[in-house]
Design a protein around this motif. Structure first.
Motif, PDB file in Angstrom:
ATOM      1  N   VAL A 171       0.848  -1.199   0.000  1.00 46.71           N
ATOM      2  CA  VAL A 171       0.000   0.000   0.000  1.00 46.71           C
ATOM      3  C   VAL A 171       0.884   1.251   0.000  1.00 46.71           C
ATOM      4  O   VAL A 171       1.868   1.318   0.736  1.00 46.71           O
ATOM      5  N   LYS A 207       1.897  -4.526  -7.857  1.00 43.18           N
ATOM      6  CA  LYS A 207       0.679  -5.022  -7.197  1.00 43.18           C
ATOM      7  C   LYS A 207       0.140  -4.035  -6.165  1.00 43.18           C
ATOM      8  O   LYS A 207      -0.877  -4.263  -5.529  1.00 43.18           O
ATOM      9  N   THR A 208       0.843  -2.910  -6.009  1.00 43.10           N
ATOM     10  CA  THR A 208       0.521  -1.924  -4.966  1.00 43.10           C
ATOM     11  C   THR A 208      -0.893  -1.353  -5.085  1.00 43.10           C
ATOM     12  O   THR A 208      -1.360  -1.076  -6.183  1.00 43.10           O
ATOM     13  N   GLU A 209      -1.547  -1.159  -3.921  1.00 38.33           N
ATOM     14  CA  GLU A 209      -2.803  -0.399  -3.868  1.00 38.33           C
ATOM     15  C   GLU A 209      -2.458   1.030  -3.457  1.00 38.33           C
ATOM     16  O   GLU A 209      -1.805   1.247  -2.436  1.00 38.33           O
ATOM     17  N   THR A 239      -7.494  -0.706   2.972  1.00 36.34           N
ATOM     18  CA  THR A 239      -6.748  -0.834   1.719  1.00 36.34           C
ATOM     19  C   THR A 239      -5.733  -1.973   1.810  1.00 36.34           C
ATOM     20  O   THR A 239      -5.550  -2.728   0.847  1.00 36.34           O
ATOM     21  N   ARG A 297      -7.534  -5.137   1.250  1.00 39.58           N
ATOM     22  CA  ARG A 297      -7.792  -5.409  -0.174  1.00 39.58           C
ATOM     23  C   ARG A 297      -6.520  -5.876  -0.877  1.00 39.58           C
ATOM     24  O   ARG A 297      -6.552  -6.791  -1.696  1.00 39.58           O
ATOM     25  N   ALA A 298      -5.401  -5.213  -0.544  1.00 37.19           N
ATOM     26  CA  ALA A 298      -4.131  -5.569  -1.188  1.00 37.19           C
ATOM     27  C   ALA A 298      -3.769  -7.021  -0.872  1.00 37.19           C
ATOM     28  O   ALA A 298      -3.423  -7.793  -1.774  1.00 37.19           O
ATOM     29  N   LYS A 305      -6.154  -9.575  -2.484  1.00 36.75           N
ATOM     30  CA  LYS A 305      -5.860  -9.730  -3.905  1.00 36.75           C
ATOM     31  C   LYS A 305      -4.658 -10.653  -4.113  1.00 36.75           C
ATOM     32  O   LYS A 305      -4.611 -11.424  -5.062  1.00 36.75           O
ATOM     33  N   HIS A 339     -13.949   3.806   0.332  1.00 36.32           N
ATOM     34  CA  HIS A 339     -13.445   2.618   1.037  1.00 36.32           C
ATOM     35  C   HIS A 339     -14.610   1.779   1.550  1.00 36.32           C
ATOM     36  O   HIS A 339     -15.636   2.318   1.964  1.00 36.32           O
TER      37      HIS A 339
END
Ligand SMILES: Cc1ncc(C[n+]2csc(CCOP(=O)(O)OP(=O)(O)O)c2C)c(N)n1
Ligand code: SF4
Ligand code: SF4
Ligand code: SF4
Ligand SMILES: [Mg+2]
Lengths: 393, 96, 318
Positions: free
Chosen positions: A24, A50-52, C87, C90-91, C94, C129
């Motif tokens: 992130v 692959k970062t958010e 977040t 989610r990361a 995934k 979010h």
């Protein structure tokens, strides 16, 4: 396998981020950092990482979101400059207090007022006691190398602390330099898989972050925190040693340039060290024994090693690219002076303030400082302790 | 109280619900609630509204008060519907 | 299958906010937290709180009342903090590193929501979010000693707008935060009260089952700050609904629905007179102040009903 490229400092650091792929990142624009996260955003948009990304509404939220993301249990980075860092100030202490390994390039820029977008070090200096490790970088290569090492240092299980990687706004962030990139695989395996400590997302083992600690325990919590920093220097050296193996480039607490046999010396951070070294070479040719010390690990400050490296000098000038208003000396000067204070034999010290708000630091300025130091060494007399240089009357 | 060597990194608290060690029942000043079982319709409103989880429930049936934690606020007594206008909870003077 | 929202079934669930917390006797905040977590009982929850009464009293020294992962960062940034947690979730999901279905809930005071944390909240909601932000609104900065906030009702006496000879308590009207949040265009916004617990729990459940950013504002009496009795938190929250001081409604995908309509609207005096913070407006010669409060409430209630009507006709037209 390495690759030589001609890129800006921001581009190099963005590339390090691409190679490391934090889970992130939070981003908020501010000159001269903006371009770094913009470049990284395009890697995200193009699916190269692959970062958010969290595109927050302020730097206060950028760091707050990083704290949440890091506590959640993954690799986290952001970047900022100047006012942005100032706005984060409150949360800097919390990130460190929570022992979260967040990595943050700080592209050094002057603080308002007056508003100014160019380089000086007042931003990072204002955050120097927040508990973040600070690595300073002379050029794009060092910014790139420090960024890669920063993740390893931050995430070391012995310390778990956030790290700032400082490099000069525009001078380094926006100038094209020749630098050497490591290949993606080498960087990835150097940084390694992220190992969480107390991840919030481990819902089967619930933890509480951020208790209220009052008089009966706060002093102990801070003592424990303070002790952690004693372990940082070894970690920094260990990581540097391993980095040398993959890059051939050597890093330590500081760079000592022609210092061993020197009689007079200059201490200076970041890009201005380059100019100073050139001028030192000229004086050396004339037989003047002058040397330089350029700190890399500024927080925690390696007092003992730096004191040892400087104590034999007769005269020493600390050049600060930030002032401490209200009568005190520049922030770098204070630490250098503290590192020398207990030696019976030590140099006479002066403090010169240069380059605020991006004012060019010219070879003549370095030369003038060296001339002054020669005079002090000869006479044993110090004229003025603290002075601005390169300023119009 | 722990010394500095026992402080966990980041002062993160690893024991969920450790607040249960604090027996807030000692806060009760003047009054304590009393359950009158025969008036109870087991609606469980007292269980829901109690800010200090001090009404025990087993298999959907109301049980005794938990005086270890009850702060004596009186909300349960106010909200208790009771049976035919007779409250199943009354506040009575605290005996220390 | 989802746990039915009846007390018999809910009482079999673990209460994930324990006793032993240091909130005042009769404070409504723990009851509100309990209701939220019971409504979410089918899921693992990660929560965040801003600095304030709930935070300082629930997690102090080595004692935490939370049985779920919980984070307190600072006063004004719970929304940003939780957006970071969400977040990361989610990361990692995934990347296949997490497979649990986790819900994220912020529970914060009105000061940390209406005022200093408003930017952080607005930003997190705008970014969408997948989290629920709950404000427990007790109408002042209670933790620091009852200072006025943007949520403090008109004429209330607080320590920073004390009722004096010239200024009779807070001169301004409350900020209508719930409407402001609805204007963000997020999928779910609601107002709730612990007195109407089935309505509150239904709203929380609906919110956590809806993907995206959600906001619920919950009326949360504070006997210390309101100078009311320690036993009247639920009674006062019921009166707030029945006087239409605190209408219960939701805005779901832009459609407004009043979820509880009082059978007969009670005069606001009944709500005001039970609280010491309004004592001064009952002094002789100040009748017009109560009248002004009543008028503001009537106007707002009419507006809400109209909004609901327009909403409903808009839906039919679609
Ligand atoms: C940046 C900052 N400003 C001020 C404070 C002091 N402060 C802590 S809690 C608080 C009030 C909290 O009010 P609210 O959010 O309504 O929660 P409550 O205590 O009423 O439940 C204040 C002013 C702080 N901690 N941080
Ligand atoms: S509220 Fe009264 S009637 Fe209902 S369960 Fe509790 S004691 Fe029994
Ligand atoms: S008096 Fe208050 S704390 Fe005690 S059981 Fe009743 S509601 Fe709970
Ligand atoms: S001051 Fe008010 S909000 Fe704070 S704990 Fe006490 S009753 Fe609750
Ligand atoms: Mg409040």
């Amino acid at each position: 396998m390495t690759k030589v490229v001609a890129v800006t400092g921001n581009e190099a650091v963005a590339n390090a981020f691409r190679q490391i792929e934090p889970d992130v990142c939070a981003a908020y624009p501010i000159t001269p950092q903006t371009e770094l996260m913009q470049r990284f955003a395009s890697f995200v948009s193009n699916g190269q990482v692959k970062t958010e990304l969290i595109l927050v509404e302020s730097e206060h939220s950028a760091l707050s979101a990083c704290v949440g993301a890091a506590a959640a249990g993954g690799r986290v980075a952001t970047a900022t400059s100047s006012q942005g860092l100032a706005l984060m100030w409150e949360i800097l202490f919390i990130a460190a207090g929570f022992r979260l390994p967040i990595v943050m390039p700080v592209v050094n820029r002057a603080l308002s007022a007056p508003i100014n977008i160019h380089c000086d070090h007042s931003d990072a200096m204002g955050a120097r006691d927040s508990g973040w490790i600070q690595l300073w970088s002379e050029n794009a290569q060092e910014a790139y190398d420090n960024t890669i090492q920063a993740f390893r240092i931050a995430e070391d299980m012995d310390i778990r602390l956030p790290v700032m990687v400082c490099y000069d706004g525009f001078i380094i962030s926006h100038s094209i330099e020749r630098i050497e990139y490591l290949d993606d695989e080498t960087v990835k395996s150097f940084v390694g898989d992220y190992k969480p400590l107390f991840p919030l997302l481990d819902v089967d083992n619930p933890k509480s972050f951020g208790p209220l600690i009052l008089t009966d325990l706060y002093h102990e919590v801070r003592k424990a925190h303070s002790e952690t920093y004693k372990k940082v220097p070894q970690v920094v050296l260990r990581v540097a040693e391993e980095f040398e193996k993959i890059s051939g480039r050597k890093y330590g607490f500081f760079e000592a340039y022609r210092l061993e046999d020197a009689e007079i010396g200059i201490v200076i951070l970041n890009s201005a060290a380059g100019t100073t070294k050139d001028v030192i070479d000229e004086y050396r040719q004339r037989g003047v024994k002058v040397g330089l010390l350029k700190p890399r690990l500024f927080r925690p400050f390696p007092y003992e090693e730096i004191g040892n490296a400087l104590k034999h000098l007769k005269a020493l000038c600390v050049l600060d690219r930030a002032d401490a208003f209200g009568g005190s000396y520049g922030p770098l000067y204070l630490d250098i002076a503290a590192s020398l204070c207990n030696y019976s034999q030590k140099p006479l010290l002066i403090n010169r303030i240069y380059g605020l708000g991006g004012r060019d630091y010219m070879p003549e300025q370095a030369a003038k400082v060296i001339e002054e130091l020669m005079e002090i060494a000869k006479t044993g007399k110090v004229g003025s302790l603290k002075e601005y240089i390169g300023v119009r009357e | 109280m722990i010394g500095w060597k026992d402080i966990p990194p980041g002062m993160v608290i690893l024991e969920a619900g450790s607040a249960m060690k604090i027996k807030t029942g000692s806060w009760r000043a003047a009054y304590r609630p009393k359950w009158i079982e025969e008036n109870c319709i087991h609606c469980l409103l007292c269980w829901l509204y109690c800010p200090d989880n001090s009404v025990k429930v087993k298999d959907g049936k109301r049980g005794e008060f938990d005086y270890d934690y009850c702060k004596g606020c009186g909300i349960c007594a106010v909200e208790c519907p009771g049976k035919k206008g007779n409250k199943a909870i009354v506040m009575e003077e605290e005996v220390k | 299958m989802a746990t039915p929202l009846n007390l018999k079934e809910l009482s079999k669930q673990e209460i994930r906010f324990t006793a032993g917390h240091r909130l005042c006797a009769g404070c409504a905040a723990p009851t509100v937290v309990k209701m939220i977590l019971l409504a979410a009982c089918d899921y693992p929850v990660v929560a965040a709180s801003s600095t304030g009464c709930l935070e300082v009293s629930s997690c102090i020294s080595t004692y935490t009342a939370w049985k779920i992962p919980w984070i307190h960062n600072a006063f004004e940034n719970a929304a940003a903090t939780l957006s970071g947690v969400e977040t990361m979730y989610r990361a990692l999901k995934k990347q296949g590193k997490i497979d649990r279905d986790i819900k994220f809930i912020a529970i914060c005071g009105d000061g940390g929501t209406y005022d200093i944390g408003f930017q952080s909240l607005s930003g997190a909601m705008e970014r969408g979010h997948d989290m629920l932000y709950v404000c427990y609104d007790n109408g002042a900065y209670m933790n620091t000693g009852i200072q006025r906030s943007g949520a403090t009702p008109t004429f209330a006496d607080t320590t920073t707008c004390p009722a004096g000879a010239v200024i009779p308590g807070k001169p301004q009207q409350r900020k209508d935060l719930t409407r402001i949040m609805a204007a963000h265009g997020i999928p779910y916004v609601a107002q709730a009260s612990p007195s109407h617990w089935p309505d509150l729990m239904k709203k929380v459940r609906k919110a956590i089952e809806t993907p995206g950013a959600k906001f619920i504002n919950i009326f949360t009496p504070c006997n210390r700050g309101w100078r009311s009795r320690t036993d009247d938190a639920i009674l006062l929250s019921r009166l707030a609904v029945e006087t239409c001081f605190w209408p219960l409604y939701e805005v779901e995908n832009g459609v407004t629905r009043v979820t509880v309509k009082p059978k007969e609207k009670k005069p606001i005096v009944e709500f005001l007179k039970a609280q010491g913070r309004f004592k001064h407006i009952f002094e002789p010669g100040r009748e017009q102040m109560i009248e002004a409060i009543q008028q503001a409430i009537d106007k707002n209630w009419e507006r809400l009903l109209k909004e609901e009507e327009i909403s409903a006709s808009g839906e039919k037209a679609e």
